[in-house]
Design a protein around this motif. Structure first.
Motif, PDB file in Angstrom:
ATOM      1  N   TYR A  35       1.175  -4.190   4.108  1.00 49.40           N
ATOM      2  CA  TYR A  35       0.616  -4.367   2.777  1.00 49.40           C
ATOM      3  C   TYR A  35      -0.778  -4.982   2.893  1.00 49.40           C
ATOM      4  CZ  TYR A  35       5.263  -3.975   0.546  1.00 49.40           C
ATOM      5  OH  TYR A  35       6.486  -3.543   0.088  1.00 49.40           O
ATOM      6  N   LEU A  45       1.228  -1.714  -1.022  1.00 49.57           N
ATOM      7  CA  LEU A  45       1.728  -1.041   0.176  1.00 49.57           C
ATOM      8  C   LEU A  45       0.680  -0.104   0.766  1.00 49.57           C
ATOM      9  CD1 LEU A  45       4.245  -0.496   1.993  1.00 49.57           C
ATOM     10  CD2 LEU A  45       4.695   1.472   0.491  1.00 49.57           C
ATOM     11  N   ARG A  48       4.603   2.672   5.297  1.00 54.51           N
ATOM     12  CA  ARG A  48       5.989   2.300   5.625  1.00 54.51           C
ATOM     13  C   ARG A  48       6.491   3.149   6.770  1.00 54.51           C
ATOM     14  NH1 ARG A  48      11.249   4.124   3.744  1.00 54.51           N
ATOM     15  NH2 ARG A  48      10.259   5.526   2.256  1.00 54.51           N
ATOM     16  N   ASP A  56       5.769   6.925   4.565  1.00 57.31           N
ATOM     17  CA  ASP A  56       4.967   6.814   3.353  1.00 57.31           C
ATOM     18  C   ASP A  56       3.630   6.200   3.732  1.00 57.31           C
ATOM     19  OD1 ASP A  56       5.376   5.293   0.018  1.00 57.31           O
ATOM     20  OD2 ASP A  56       3.738   6.456   0.913  1.00 57.31           O
ATOM     21  N   SER A  58       0.796   7.257   1.899  1.00 51.93           N
ATOM     22  CA  SER A  58      -0.035   7.819   0.840  1.00 51.93           C
ATOM     23  C   SER A  58      -1.136   6.870   0.380  1.00 51.93           C
ATOM     24  CB  SER A  58       0.842   8.216  -0.356  1.00 51.93           C
ATOM     25  OG  SER A  58       1.577   7.091  -0.830  1.00 51.93           O
ATOM     26  N   GLN A  59      -0.949   5.549   0.563  1.00 53.58           N
ATOM     27  CA  GLN A  59      -1.952   4.577   0.135  1.00 53.58           C
ATOM     28  C   GLN A  59      -2.854   4.114   1.278  1.00 53.58           C
ATOM     29  OE1 GLN A  59      -2.172   3.864  -3.190  1.00 53.58           O
ATOM     30  NE2 GLN A  59      -0.614   5.463  -3.304  1.00 53.58           N
TER      31      GLN A  59
ATOM     32  N   ASN B  98      12.377   0.627  -1.761  1.00 49.39           N
ATOM     33  CA  ASN B  98      11.609   1.708  -1.177  1.00 49.39           C
ATOM     34  C   ASN B  98      10.116   1.449  -1.262  1.00 49.39           C
ATOM     35  OD1 ASN B  98      10.803   4.160  -0.115  1.00 49.39           O
ATOM     36  ND2 ASN B  98      11.113   5.253  -2.015  1.00 49.39           N
ATOM     37  N   LYS B  99       9.615   1.221  -2.459  1.00 44.71           N
ATOM     38  CA  LYS B  99       8.185   0.979  -2.631  1.00 44.71           C
ATOM     39  C   LYS B  99       8.017  -0.019  -3.762  1.00 44.71           C
ATOM     40  CE  LYS B  99       3.785   3.356  -3.247  1.00 44.71           C
ATOM     41  NZ  LYS B  99       3.131   4.682  -3.246  1.00 44.71           N
ATOM     42  N   LEU B 100       7.741  -1.258  -3.404  1.00 43.19           N
ATOM     43  CA  LEU B 100       7.582  -2.300  -4.390  1.00 43.19           C
ATOM     44  C   LEU B 100       6.199  -2.243  -5.014  1.00 43.19           C
ATOM     45  CD1 LEU B 100       9.237  -5.320  -2.536  1.00 43.19           C
ATOM     46  CD2 LEU B 100      10.123  -4.152  -4.547  1.00 43.19           C
TER      47      LEU B 100
END
Lengths: 113, 112
Positions: A35, A45, A48, A56, A58-59, B98-100
């Motif tokens: 993060y 985030l 992950r 994940d 994407s960010q 999952n995604k906070l």
């Protein structure tokens, strides 16, 4: 039991320089998160991992940020080249799996001059 | 639609008083609402969490109140103590952790 370990705790660099952060999750935790926490904001985030796989990202700003989790344990987050706006706290978290509590490390505070 | 809006930004409470922090969300798919506590120089730590099938959850001095129709939830800290002085973050996610998605945080100061 040791918590999530991160190093370094603090890093000061000049813009355009590379920087890397290291994270060792809680033993046995398969899921690892990176993060970014800007000053006065909540964590956001970046990426992950489930074991070695980035599930994940994407960010994650892929033009300058990269991450890896070799062997599904430790992870490294890299920025190259760093920009002034990258100054933030970079937090690593881990969990026992999907849907389980995330445990955060103390973070690495990055200052880009 | 992914945002979680938190208020107030800062809060000062006298020892023994009640601290109340509020959060609002837009995404009706959110199904998990945790609160995290963060001390200076430390990472956030899970304090208490709730799912939308209940309207209230209490753990010790900490209570979450959840209003599904208003899409709001709040943290109440009863008998606030100086040791509660920290930054509190609400968060929301779809499908557990999952995604906070975190709120911006509330800096709480409890004065003796």
């Amino acid at each position: 039991e040791a918590g999530v370990v991160q190093s370094p705790r603090y890093k000061i660099i000049e813009k355009k320089q590379p920087v890397a952060f290291w994270c060792n999750p809680i033993s046995g935790h398969n899921t690892l998160y990176w993060y970014r926490q800007n000053l006065g904001q909540g964590p956001e985030l970046l990426i992950r991992y489930e074991n070695e796989e980035a599930v994940d990202d994407s960010q994650l700003p892929k033009d300058r940020f990269s991450a890896e989790r070799l062997k599904g344990v430790d992870s490294t987050l890299k920025i190259q080249p760093a920009e002034l706006g990258d100054s933030a706290v970079y937090l690593c978290a881990s969990s026992g799996g999907f849907g389980e509590t995330q445990y955060f490390g103390p973070g690495t505070r990055l200052l880009v001059l | 639609q992914q945002q979680v809006k938190q208020s107030p930004q800062s809060l000062i409470v006298q020892k023994g008083g009640i601290s109340i922090i509020n959060c609002a969300y837009e995404n009706t798919a959110f199904d998990y609402f945790p609160w995290y506590q963060q001390f200076p120089g430390k990472g956030p730590a899970l304090l208490i969490a709730i799912r939308p099938d209940v309207s209230e959850k209490k753990e010790g001095r900490f209570t979450i109140s959840f209003n599904k129709s208003a899409k709001q939830f709040s943290l109440h800290i009863m008998d606030s103590q100086p040791g509660d002085s920290a930054t509190y973050f609400c968060a929301a996610s779809v499908g557990g952790y999952n995604k906070l998605i975190f709120g911006a945080g509330t800096r709480l100061a409890v004065h003796p």
